[in-house]
Design an enzyme around this catalytic site. Sequence first.
Site, mmCIF file in Angstrom:
data_model
loop_
_atom_site.group_PDB
_atom_site.id
_atom_site.type_symbol
_atom_site.label_atom_id
_atom_site.label_comp_id
_atom_site.label_asym_id
_atom_site.label_seq_id
_atom_site.Cartn_x
_atom_site.Cartn_y
_atom_site.Cartn_z
ATOM 1 N N ALA A 82 0.808 -1.225 0.000
ATOM 2 C CA ALA A 82 0.000 0.000 0.000
ATOM 3 C C ALA A 82 0.843 1.278 0.000
ATOM 4 C CB ALA A 82 -0.941 -0.016 1.209
ATOM 5 N N LYS B 158 -0.449 -16.611 -0.062
ATOM 6 C CA LYS B 158 0.931 -16.123 0.088
ATOM 7 C C LYS B 158 1.160 -15.464 1.446
ATOM 8 C CE LYS B 158 -0.007 -11.654 -0.332
ATOM 9 N NZ LYS B 158 0.278 -10.652 0.673
#
Length: 325
Positions: A153, A204
């Site tokens: 982000a 993941k």
Amino acid sequence: MAAKKVCIIGSGNWGSAIAKIVGANAAKYNTFENTVNMWVFEEMVNGRKLTEIINTEHENVKYLPGRKLPPNVLAVPDLLESVKGADILIFVIPHQFVSRVCDTIKGNIKTDAVGMSLIKGVDEGPDGLKLISDVIREKLGITMTVLMGANLANEVADEKFCETTIGCKSKAHGPLLKELMQTQNFRVTVVEEADVVEICGALKNIVAVDDRLRSDILHGQSGFSRHISGSCGVADLITTCYGGRNRKIGEAFARTGKTIEELEKELLNGQKLQGPATAAEVHQILKHKNLVEKFPLFNAVYQICFQGHPVKEFVTCLQNHPEHM
Ligand SMILES: NC(=O)C1=CN([C@@H]2O[C@H](COP(=O)(O)OP(=O)(O)OC[C@H]3O[C@@H](n4cnc5c(N)ncnc54)[C@H](O)[C@@H]3O)[C@@H](O)[C@H]2O)C=CC1
Ligand SMILES: O=C(CO)COP(=O)(O)O
């Protein structure tokens, strides 16, 4: 064609970074209504409401400090008000909150709205693993798509170059969502195999907690091969293992011996880890299917995070990997 109204459900670290892109594109293209609603789980920050801070200073000072949001992104504390009349709903909240959010908005959204989930996590259904997009689809009855990729982000908000993958089965929605999400530095590939894109993004995070890169995710799951080289596949795995929050907390966990909860509070300032919870959910699913032994890495992460196994024991799971037996 009437301009599409967009609502972002969520305003954490990723939600705010995405609001920067979506707000800018909504202002730029006539395809979209200028104002983008962003649902904010209201809280007080330094004695002020977070929504008020965002709407006056155009910055999410708690979850994405130091980066300005476009002024057409409107922080809305009321969930029902935020989704009212929206044609495109972007779901970007930690996965543990998704059911409650959907229960609240059910029956109060457009029936032909299209949803896009940016949420990385899984749920457990009666038949085993359940995708978060399926949870949303079942609860709300809307068409769902996903966006996943090697996207941190803060880096995306800083406009560092990266790629991402939209998984979208409908030919009509793909170009629309690409127009909404793509910028010069955030390049979008649209693929039809939305399930593959989503499962890569969810799993993941478990590996990242382990602070080591392994390819167990791929074992025995040949459907992954087509998209594993895309942004949602190995690129995301590597990115998260090097620079993500799961890696950060995993490393601190191994170094300090503090609990995951303590470290999350201490180091993430309200942001939420998805890896440990996903490890627990996947463990339950594998246990019910008698498949735990086939996924030694996932099992090791679970045992270390939740059953007090020593971190050093991790290597045992690789020494005894079914491939070597
Ligand atoms: N941060 C990142 O770099 C990336 C995150 N993602 C995924 O996006 C999803 C959302 O992550 P972030 O935006 O980073 O969130 P975050 O980790 O910053 O979580 C904090 C957010 O959760 C909200 N929250 C706290 N309690 C809540 C409640 N009871 N109900 C609803 N919301 C509540 C907070 O208000 C805040 O907006 C996750 O699934 C994550 O894996 C995906 C790609 C990148
Ligand atoms: O999904 C991510 C990168 O693509 C973010 O990972 P973390 O939640 O570990 O920061």
